[in-house]
Every structure is written in structure tokens, then in C-alpha cells.
Write an enzyme that holds these catalytic residues in place. Structure first.
Site: not given
Length: 474
Positions: A295, A359, A431
Site C-alpha cells: 500500500d 510483515y 491483507y
């Protein structure tokens, strides 16, 4: 096998073109093949005609034969002999053929029907090749090719022949099982002249440039194949997208809102990487292909994301990759490493192969969360299967469906009573922001659901894209 000589009654194909109808038979060139076939038939026809005429006239028979032909059959022999003569085999003498005016009139009518101009015998051009194999035509096209290519760097090429529509239709009409297309022969003959001029190698599988030639009007166009350069990129700052975004207001045309740039964001990862390559390689356009995307507000850190930059129609094909890296890295926003030349298969691999990701997310809770609760959360996340409906924030550009993804492992770091960090190793395509917030229940289970607290992702970084097998030591 029967050779169809009747085609010569309609089209006076030259020796080369008639031979091309049977180009896959006997290893010789088309001209010699066509001339041999015509000569063989001409000998047969003249023999038949001489015998038939003697029998018909009851002369002293020079040839002993029981051959009896009707006047119509004799007329067909004469017509075919005239057709072969007219197609360029001038060894056929017409002294045995009377009423030539009749056959000439038939041909002129046929030419007009076929849209061809009636020409004098010695000026006749074959209706298929139109003399495109003439040395002066091949030489002129070769010069046009050299001129068109003078500003391009390349190591290999391939010649392609572009046929006008009517010649494609003609080939379809006259096709035999053994025919070689005029495309193939012209490309081969032109290549014999062009290769020594260009001093480059012919590559039929993966040429740098395909030279498209219309041999009938000598026009040359180029199909310049793209260059692919692969590597890894890091996005060191938040606030820039991976690719160029048109201004939402003007759709890229330029307006006051975007300061007439046509862009929603001032720059992008794609533009920062592509700019030095485009400047040196002088491509017509470019495209960045990444192994996924982050993003706008997410950094890409660690070893970086695998990518391929595609430079379309480059005039320069070789660059100093180290210097390219230095130019990109001087932006202080994007850093690229491990550059090397790639190919189109790399694009498919990066865009379509699933890659696990690691992440780092900063989680903020709306109420206090204890160390024990966080540790318990981490245990629950290990090897947890997640059902995730397309997030509401991307539903306008993604199919609305439920994706099944997996979290393999998570590591916590407590920051304070309301905030902690989660390092998450999971399937690609999960996500993470919605894994934390639950997205109004569209992602289940989620961090919010497992803690029974309202949580949001304050910051997110991608630490690794695992395009390799060994992911044990994360």
C-alpha cells in the site's frame, strides 16, 4: 503425385513461384524446381501434340502410335502449352500452336477479371511475386532496413514478411499441401543480403528486433522486443504508490488540483526506478512488474521486493547496471539491488507465483492489553487459517470473494499498555490491516476478534517476500 498445371491457365506464375507450390518437395531452390516441372510437362505436351496432329492429318507417320485425340483435347493441349510459354518458359516454340490470338484474348479477359492489367508478353510480371525477388528490389529494401536500424543497438534480428491482403487471399486460393509461402522464401533471400550488411546474427526464437518488410512497396517497420531487467527494490518512505496513478479528478489530463501534472501522487516506485533506464535506453514506454505490491503508506524493507522493469522498444539495449542502481538509490526513497538482465518468463513468475511474506505491524488497541493476552494471541495465530472477504477499501477494484490464507507464525514486541508490534509470517495475498481490524467481520478470525478488543494497524512494513525455498530462519 499429380502436378496441377491447370493453375497456369489462370495465373502465369514464373518459374520461382510455380516451384514454390511444391517447395517442400526435393531439396533445390524454387526457381530450378519450377522450371524443371514446366520443362518436363512441356516435353510431354509437345510429344502428344505432334503425334495427335500427325494422326489427325493422316501424314506419313513419323511416330508410331495408336493415340487418338479429339479436336477439343488437342485444343486443351495447345492452351496449356501456350500457358506454360506465357508463364516464362520461352523454350516452348509456338509454331505448333495455331489460333494464338484466341488464347491471348482469353488471357486478357482473365487478367481483367482478376484485376490485373493486360501486358505485352515480355513485360509480364508474375501475379504472385511481381518481381519482388529482382536484385534491384532486394538491394533497395536492404538499404531501407539499414537506414531504419541506424539508431538502434541490437545483437540479433529476424526478418518478417508482411503480405498485402490480396496476396494472402491468392495464397489461400492456390495452396497445395507442399507449398512454401512467399513470406518464407522472401525472408530467406533477403536475409542473405541483409546479414552481411548488418553484421548481426539471425535469431528465430528470441531476436532483439523483428524487421517487418512489405516487399511490394519496400516499406520497412520494426518490432523492437523489450528489455527485461530484474532485481529487488526497497521502498524506504511512506506515501508513494508502487505505480503511477492518474489524477482522480482529471484522469491524467492535467488540472489545478494536480498542479497540471496529471498525477494523483508526485512520484511512484515505478517512476523512480524507470527514469534512469528510460533516459539511457530511450524506450517508448516502460512497465514495472512486482511480486505483489504494498500500500501507499507501507514501506518495503528487508531484502526488498522482487521486480522486473520492462523497457519497451529500446534504442539502447545494454547499460551499466551498477550505475543504474546508484542513480535510483540516490533518490533516498527507493533502493534497488541484485540487478541482472531477465526475460519475459520472470514477469510471469513474479506476478503469478504465490510468495509467502513477512510483515511488521504496529497494533493499537482501544483499551489496555496485557503481555499475557498478547502472548496468548501469538499462540492462537500460529498455523491459523484465515477466511478473508475482499476488504471494503479495495472492493471497487477487486472481485468480491472470500480468500483462504494462512498465518504460519507471529512474534510479539510489547510497546506499552495499548500498543504492540507483531511480526507475521503468512501466505501472500493476506491483507494484514484487515487481519488486525477484522474489517467489520469480513476477516475472521482477526486480531481484534481473538483479543476481544478493537484494534487497528497504525503502521505496516513488509520485511520480506520469500521467493526462495528456505524460510526457516526468519
Amino acid at each position: 503425385m499429380n502436378i496441377d498445371y491447370s493453375i497456369l491457365k489462370k495465373y502465369p506464375f514464373c518459374n520461382r513461384c510455380f516451384g514454390r507450390l511444391y517447395g517442400k518437395l526435393i531439396r533445390t531452390d524454387n526457381f530450378d524446381r519450377g522450371r524443371a516441372l514446366k520443362l518436363s510437362k512441356a516435353i510431354e505436351l509437345e510429344q502428344l501434340l505432334r503425334i495427335a496432329l500427325e494422326n489427325l492429318n493422316n501424314d506419313n507417320l513419323e511416330f508410331e502410335s495408336d493415340l487418338k485425340l479429339t479436336p477439343d483435347e488437342i485444343d486443351e493441349i495447345k492452351r496449356l502449352m501456350y500457358s506454360i510459354h506465357r508463364s516464362g518458359l520461352f523454350e516452348i516454340k509456338l509454331d505448333l500452336i495455331d489460333n494464338i490470338e484466341k488464347y491471348e484474348a482469353e488471357y486478357k479477359l482473365l487478367e481483367e477479371t482478376n484485376g490485373e492489367k493486360a501486358l505485352e508478353e515480355l513485360e509480364i510480371k508474375c501475379p504472385w511475386c511481381k518481381d519482388i525477388f529482382a536484385p534491384e528490389n532486394l538491394q533497395k529494401i536492404s538499404e531501407n532496413i539499414a537506414e531504419t536500424l541506424k539508431n538502434y543497438e541490437f545483437e540479433s534480428f529476424l526478418i518478417g514478411t508482411k503480405l498485402p491482403k490480396r496476396f494472402k487471399e491468392l495464397e489461400k486460393e492456390i495452396e497445395t499441401p507442399f507449398m512454401e509461402s512467399i513470406r518464407q522464401e522472401f525472408g530467406r533471400e533477403l536475409g542473405k543480403i541483409v546479414t552481411p550488411i548488418l553484421k548481426r546474427r539471425v535469431d528465430k526464437e528470441n531476436p532483439d528486433i523483428v524487421i517487418m518488410v512489405n516487399p511490394y512497396n519496400q516499406k520497412v517497420t520494426l518490432q523492437v522486443n523489450p528489455i527485461f531487467i530484474k532485481g529487488r527494490y526497497k521502498k524506504l518512505v511512506r506515501g508513494i504508490p508502487q505505480s503511477h496513478w492518474h489524477c482522480r479528478t482529471c484522469k491524467g489530463r492535467g488540472c489545478e488540483k494536480c498542479n497540471f501534472t496529471g498525477k494523483q501522487y508526485q512520484t511512484s516506485v515505478e517512476e523512480i526506478i524507470a527514469e534512469p533506464f528510460m533516459e539511457i535506453m530511450k524506450g517508448s514506454s516502460e512497465a514495472l512488474h512486482g511480486a505483489g505490491r504494498e500500500d501507499i503508506d507501507v514501506r518495503m524493507l528487508g531484502n526488498g521486493r522482487p521486480f522486473v522493469i520492462e523497457i519497451k522498444e529500446p534504442k539502447v539495449r545494454t547499460v551499466n547496471l551498477k550505475k543504474m542502481s546508484e542513480k535510483v538509490n540516490s533518490s533516498k526513497m527507493v533502493e534497488i539491488t541484485d540487478l541482472e538482465y531477465g526475460n519475459k518468463k520472470d514477469v510471469h513468475f513474479f506476478k503469478n507465483e504465490p510468495h509467502k511474506k513477512t510483515y511488521l505491524a504496529k497494533v493499537e488497541c482501544d483499551e489496555k492489553v496485557s503481555k499475557e493476552e498478547v502472548l496468548n494471541l501469538v499462540q492462537k495465530l500460529e498455523n491459523l487459517v484465515i477466511d478473508q472477504r475482499t476488504p471494503d477499501r479495495v472492493a471497487h477494484r477487486r472481485a468480491d470473494l472470500v480468500r483462504v490464507r494462512k498465518v504460519y507464525k507471529a512474534w510479539p514486541h510489547i510497546l506499552d499498555d495499548y500498543n504492540f508490534e507483531l511480526k507475521i509470517f503468512c501466505d501472500g495475498g493476506l491483507y494484514i490491516k484487515e487481519l488486525i481490524s477484522s474489517d467489520e467481520g469480513r476477516t475472521s478470525p482477526s486480531v481484534s476478534e481473538l483479543l476481544d478488543k478493537k484494534c487497528i494497524c497504525k503502521f505496516l512494513d513488509v520485511l520480506d517476500v520469500h521467493d526462495y525455498e528456505d524460510v526457516e530462519n526468519i
